[in-house]
Design a protein around this motif. Structure first.
Motif, PDB file in Angstrom:
ATOM      1  N   GLY A  46       4.326  12.927  -3.397  1.00 35.17           N
ATOM      2  CA  GLY A  46       4.727  11.441  -3.957  1.00 35.17           C
ATOM      3  C   GLY A  46       5.988  10.039  -3.148  1.00 35.17           C
ATOM      4  O   GLY A  46       6.096   9.182  -3.482  1.00 35.17           O
ATOM      5  N   MET A  47       6.584  10.768  -1.989  1.00 36.49           N
ATOM      6  CA  MET A  47       7.051   9.914  -0.834  1.00 36.49           C
ATOM      7  C   MET A  47       6.796   9.327  -0.795  1.00 36.49           C
ATOM      8  O   MET A  47       4.732   8.966  -0.359  1.00 36.49           O
ATOM      9  CB  MET A  47       7.957  10.445  -0.221  1.00 36.49           C
ATOM     10  N   ILE A  48       6.801   7.770  -0.316  1.00 35.75           N
ATOM     11  CA  ILE A  48       6.248   6.215   0.268  1.00 35.75           C
ATOM     12  C   ILE A  48       6.216   6.967   1.779  1.00 35.75           C
ATOM     13  O   ILE A  48       5.171   6.608   2.492  1.00 35.75           O
ATOM     14  CB  ILE A  48       6.816   5.307   0.004  1.00 35.75           C
TER      15      ILE A  48
ATOM     16  N   ALA B 209       7.458  11.293   8.037  1.00 32.62           N
ATOM     17  CA  ALA B 209       8.163  12.356   7.375  1.00 32.62           C
ATOM     18  C   ALA B 209       7.948  14.115   8.547  1.00 32.62           C
ATOM     19  O   ALA B 209       8.579  14.353   8.566  1.00 32.62           O
ATOM     20  CB  ALA B 209       8.209  13.131   6.109  1.00 32.62           C
ATOM     21  N   ARG B 210       6.146  13.737   8.006  1.00 29.08           N
ATOM     22  CA  ARG B 210       5.800  14.130   9.627  1.00 29.08           C
ATOM     23  C   ARG B 210       6.401  14.588  10.692  1.00 29.08           C
ATOM     24  O   ARG B 210       6.088  15.331  11.476  1.00 29.08           O
ATOM     25  CB  ARG B 210       4.324  14.784   9.283  1.00 29.08           C
ATOM     26  N   VAL B 211       6.072  13.182  11.502  1.00 26.15           N
ATOM     27  CA  VAL B 211       6.548  13.642  12.894  1.00 26.15           C
ATOM     28  C   VAL B 211       7.623  13.638  12.758  1.00 26.15           C
ATOM     29  O   VAL B 211       7.686  13.836  13.941  1.00 26.15           O
ATOM     30  CB  VAL B 211       6.808  11.525  12.769  1.00 26.15           C
TER      31      VAL B 211
ATOM     32  N   GLU C 192      -3.045  -5.219  -6.520  1.00 25.67           N
ATOM     33  CA  GLU C 192      -1.942  -6.045  -5.505  1.00 25.67           C
ATOM     34  C   GLU C 192      -0.578  -6.258  -5.843  1.00 25.67           C
ATOM     35  O   GLU C 192       0.161  -5.274  -5.314  1.00 25.67           O
ATOM     36  CB  GLU C 192      -2.034  -7.539  -5.865  1.00 25.67           C
ATOM     37  N   PRO C 193      -0.420  -5.828  -7.217  1.00 29.59           N
ATOM     38  CA  PRO C 193       1.426  -4.428  -6.894  1.00 29.59           C
ATOM     39  C   PRO C 193       1.256  -4.014  -6.409  1.00 29.59           C
ATOM     40  O   PRO C 193       2.699  -3.523  -6.090  1.00 29.59           O
ATOM     41  CB  PRO C 193       2.118  -5.404  -8.265  1.00 29.59           C
ATOM     42  N   VAL C 194       0.840  -2.786  -6.425  1.00 33.01           N
ATOM     43  CA  VAL C 194       0.646  -1.473  -6.603  1.00 33.01           C
ATOM     44  C   VAL C 194       0.645  -0.952  -4.827  1.00 33.01           C
ATOM     45  O   VAL C 194       0.635   0.222  -4.487  1.00 33.01           O
ATOM     46  CB  VAL C 194       0.573  -0.630  -7.127  1.00 33.01           C
ATOM     47  N   ALA C 195      -0.511  -1.928  -4.633  1.00 31.91           N
ATOM     48  CA  ALA C 195      -0.995  -1.932  -3.112  1.00 31.91           C
ATOM     49  C   ALA C 195       0.265  -0.582  -2.543  1.00 31.91           C
ATOM     50  O   ALA C 195      -0.359  -0.189  -1.259  1.00 31.91           O
ATOM     51  CB  ALA C 195      -1.567  -2.968  -2.833  1.00 31.91           C
ATOM     52  N   ALA C 196       0.603  -1.022  -1.689  1.00 33.82           N
ATOM     53  CA  ALA C 196       1.998  -0.714  -1.141  1.00 33.82           C
ATOM     54  C   ALA C 196       2.247   0.502  -1.677  1.00 33.82           C
ATOM     55  O   ALA C 196       2.947   1.544  -0.348  1.00 33.82           O
ATOM     56  CB  ALA C 196       3.261  -1.207  -0.960  1.00 33.82           C
ATOM     57  N   ASP C 197       1.992   1.497  -2.405  1.00 33.91           N
ATOM     58  CA  ASP C 197       2.277   2.123  -2.944  1.00 33.91           C
ATOM     59  C   ASP C 197       0.978   3.719  -3.198  1.00 33.91           C
ATOM     60  O   ASP C 197       1.866   4.739  -3.409  1.00 33.91           O
ATOM     61  CB  ASP C 197       3.267   2.287  -4.061  1.00 33.91           C
ATOM     62  N   VAL C 198       0.105   3.337  -2.932  1.00 31.31           N
ATOM     63  CA  VAL C 198      -1.397   4.136  -2.369  1.00 31.31           C
ATOM     64  C   VAL C 198      -1.050   5.023  -1.588  1.00 31.31           C
ATOM     65  O   VAL C 198      -1.212   6.224  -1.861  1.00 31.31           O
ATOM     66  CB  VAL C 198      -2.449   3.151  -2.302  1.00 31.31           C
ATOM     67  N   ALA C 199      -0.185   5.572  -0.814  1.00 31.16           N
ATOM     68  CA  ALA C 199       0.312   6.116   0.352  1.00 31.16           C
ATOM     69  C   ALA C 199       0.981   7.233  -0.581  1.00 31.16           C
ATOM     70  O   ALA C 199       1.022   8.302  -0.038  1.00 31.16           O
ATOM     71  CB  ALA C 199       1.405   5.916   1.396  1.00 31.16           C
ATOM     72  N   ARG C 200       1.792   6.823  -2.000  1.00 29.81           N
ATOM     73  CA  ARG C 200       2.127   8.214  -2.254  1.00 29.81           C
ATOM     74  C   ARG C 200       1.284   9.009  -2.743  1.00 29.81           C
ATOM     75  O   ARG C 200       1.668   9.636  -3.421  1.00 29.81           O
ATOM     76  CB  ARG C 200       2.697   7.255  -3.278  1.00 29.81           C
TER      77      ARG C 200
END
Length: 439
Positions: free
Chosen positions: A139-141, A146-148, A378-386
Motif C-alpha cells: 500500500g505504500m506509494i 523501496a525495492r531499489v 484526477e484527485p487520486v491519480a497520483a495514488d494509483v501506484a499503491r
C-alpha cells in the motif's frame, strides 16, 4: 561436510541428494521455470525432515494460489525446524509462514529484519521484490524506490554474475525510472541464465518503459518458444506481445495472441496474472474502439467469479472493477465498491481510498459520463501506484483518465498528459492520440 544452498548458506539435511534437488528447485522457482514443484517435492521426499524444502514448497503453493497446500507445508516446516533448525532456518521458516498465511505487513517487517542478518538468503530476499511482492502490495506509494533501496543495500553481498540478483536489481531500477541501467542489469541476468522467465520479463518491461516495442516483440518472438506453456509467466509474456500489437494499432494480431496464449482457457499462468492480463487487454481493445469478440468477456467473468468471488488484494480489485463496469454488471460493481470502501474504513485495505475510487471512475467511464470519471480519478491519480503491480499494468488507469479527457473535450488536459507521457517514453499510440487532438 555440511550441505549448503545455492548461495553458500548452510542447510540442515544429511542427504546430499536432497540438498542437490533443493538447490535446483530453488533456482527453478526463482527463474519461474517449470519443474520447481516436482524438484522440491523430491527434496522433501529424499529427506522428510528437511524443513527448508517443505517451506519452499509452501512458498510455491502460495504463489500458485493454493492456500490449503501452502498452510500444510509451512506447518510441517515449522514443526521440523523447531526441533533441529539453525537460527537462520528458524527465522527463514517464520518469515515464510507469515507470508504464506497472508500476514503481509508482518512478513515484510520480518523479512527486512532477517535480511539484515542474512542478506544472501535469496528466497527471503525475493519476497519484498517484484510486481507482486511484499513492497508492491504494502500500500505504500514509494514501493518502486523501496525495492531499489533494498537491492542496493545488499548488492555487495552478491556475486557480480548472480543471474537472479542481476534480474531483480535490474527490474527494480527499470520500474523506478533508471530504465537504461535496469535494462542492462536484467539483460546480463538473462545472458547468464537464459532459462529464466523473470529475466525475459524484466527486459521486456525495461523495453516497454523505453518505448522500444519493436525490440520487445523481437525478444519475445525469439525467446518465448523456448519456454514451456506450463511456465507460470508464459501467458503474461504473451500479454506483453499483445500490448505491442495494440501499440502498432493491430488489434487482430493482439486478439490472435490473446486467444492462443492469454485467455483463461489457454493460459496456465498464475490466477492473478490470468485475471489482470485478460481484463486489461480486453478493456484496452474496447476502450480504444475495437470490437471484443462474442464470448470473450463472459469467459473472463466466469474465471474471475470462480477465483476471486470476494474482495481481496487491491490489484485484483482494480481489475474486477474494470471487468464489472465493462460488462455492464453495474449492480455487482457497486456492491464491490461499497465492500472495498468499508475495508478502507476498517483499515484492512492498505492501498486505501484509491481502490473504491477506481471502481467508481470505471463505472462512470462505462456509462460515458467522462466528466464524472475525471472528477473522481484526477484527485487520486497520483495514488494509483499503491495498488501494486508494474507501471505497464497500472497504465490502464492513466489510459482511462486520458480517454476521459479526450472524450469530454478537455483538450488542454489531454494534451498535457500526452506530452508528459511522450516525454517519459516514445509511444506510437500516444503520438496518434496527440495528433487527433491537434486536428
Amino acid at each position: 561436510m555440511a550441505e549448503c544452498d545455492s548461495r553458500g548458506l548452510p542447510i540442515s539435511t544429511e542427504s546430499p541428494q536432497a540438498a542437490g534437488q533443493y538447490r535446483i528447485g530453488i533456482d527453478l522457482l526463482l527463474s519461474a521455470w517449470p519443474g520447481a514443484d516436482d524438484t522440491l517435492r523430491q527434496a522433501a521426499e529424499l529427506d522428510p525432515h528437511f524443513a527448508l524444502a517443505h517451506a519452499a514448497l509452501a512458498r510455491l503453493h502460495a504463489i500458485k494460489a493454493e492456500p490449503a497446500e501452502a498452510r500444510a507445508r509451512i506447518a510441517t516446516a515449522q514443526e521440523i525446524v523447531a526441533r533441529n533448525g539453525s537460527p537462520r532456518e528458524i527465522s527463514h521458516v517464520a518469515v515464510l509462514a507469515l507470508a504464506v498465511t497472508g500476514q503481509s505487513a508482518k512478513a515484510l517487517e520480518s523479512a527486512l529484519a532477517h535480511l539484515d542478518a542474512w542478506p544472501r538468503d535469496v528466497l527471503i530476499l525475493s519476497l519484498p521484490l517484484g510486481a507482486f511482492g511484499l513492497f508492491a502490495f504494502s500500500g505504500m506509494i514509494g514501493h518502486d524506490q523501496a525495492r531499489v533501496d533494498l537491492c542496493e543495500r545488499v548488492a555487495g553481498r552478491y556475486d557480480a554474475d548472480d543471474w537472479w540478483f542481476l534480474t531483480y536489481r535490474g527490474w527494480s531500477h527499470a520500474e523506478n525510472g533508471s530504465v537504461s541501467r535496469g535494462r542492462d542489469l536484467a539483460q546480463r541476468g538473462l545472458e547468464r541464465r537464459r532459462a529464466n522467465a523473470n529475466a525475459a520479463h524484466a527486459v521486456a518491461h525495461a523495453m516497454f518503459e523505453q518505448g522500444a516495442k519493436d525490440e520487445a516483440e523481437k525478444l519475445l518472438d525469439g525467446w518465448l518458444p523456448e519456454y514451456d506453456r506450463a511456465g507460470m509467466l508464459h501467458g503474461h509474456l504473451a500479454w506483453h506481445a499483445a500490448l505491442s500489437a495494440l501499440e502498432r494499432d493491430d488489434p487482430q494480431h493482439a486478439l490472435a495472441i490473446y486467444s492462443k496464449y492469454v485467455r483463461p482457457s489457454a493460459s496456465l499462468g498464475l490466477p492473478i496474472n490470468v485475471l489482470s492480463d485478460t481484463v486489461s487487454l480486453l478493456w484496452r481493445l474496447q476502450a480504444y474502439g475495437h470490437e471484443v469478440p462474442s464470448g470473450m468477456w463472459e469467459e473472463v467473468e466466469s474465471y474471475a467469479g470462480s477465483r476471486y468471488p470476494t474482495p481481496g488484494l487491491a490489484f485484483v480489485e482494480l481489475h474486477t472493477a474494470l471487468l464489472a463496469a465493462a460488462t455492464g454488471k453495474h449492480a455487482a460493481a457497486v456492491d464491490r465498491i461499497k465492500a472495498n470502501a468499508q475495508r478502507v474504513a476498517d483499515g484492512v485495505l492498505p492501498a486505501g481510498p484509491v481502490v473504491p475510487a477506481i471502481g467508481r471512475a470505471a463505472l462512470a467511464f462505462a456509462n460515458t459520463d467522462y466528466a464524472e470519471c475525471m472528477r473522481i480519478l484526477e484527485p487520486v491519480a497520483a495514488d494509483v501506484a499503491r495498488v501494486g503491480g508494474s507501471g505497464a499494468q497500472r497504465e490502464i488507469i492513466e489510459d482511462m483518465l486520458l480517454l476521459a479527457f479526450m472524450r469530454s473535450g478537455d483538450s488542454a488536459k489531454a494534451r498535457d498528459l500526452l506530452d508528459r507521457r511522450l516525454h517519459r517514453r516514445p509511444s506510437q499510440r500516444d503520438a496518434r492520440w496527440r495528433g487527433q487532438i491537434e486536428v
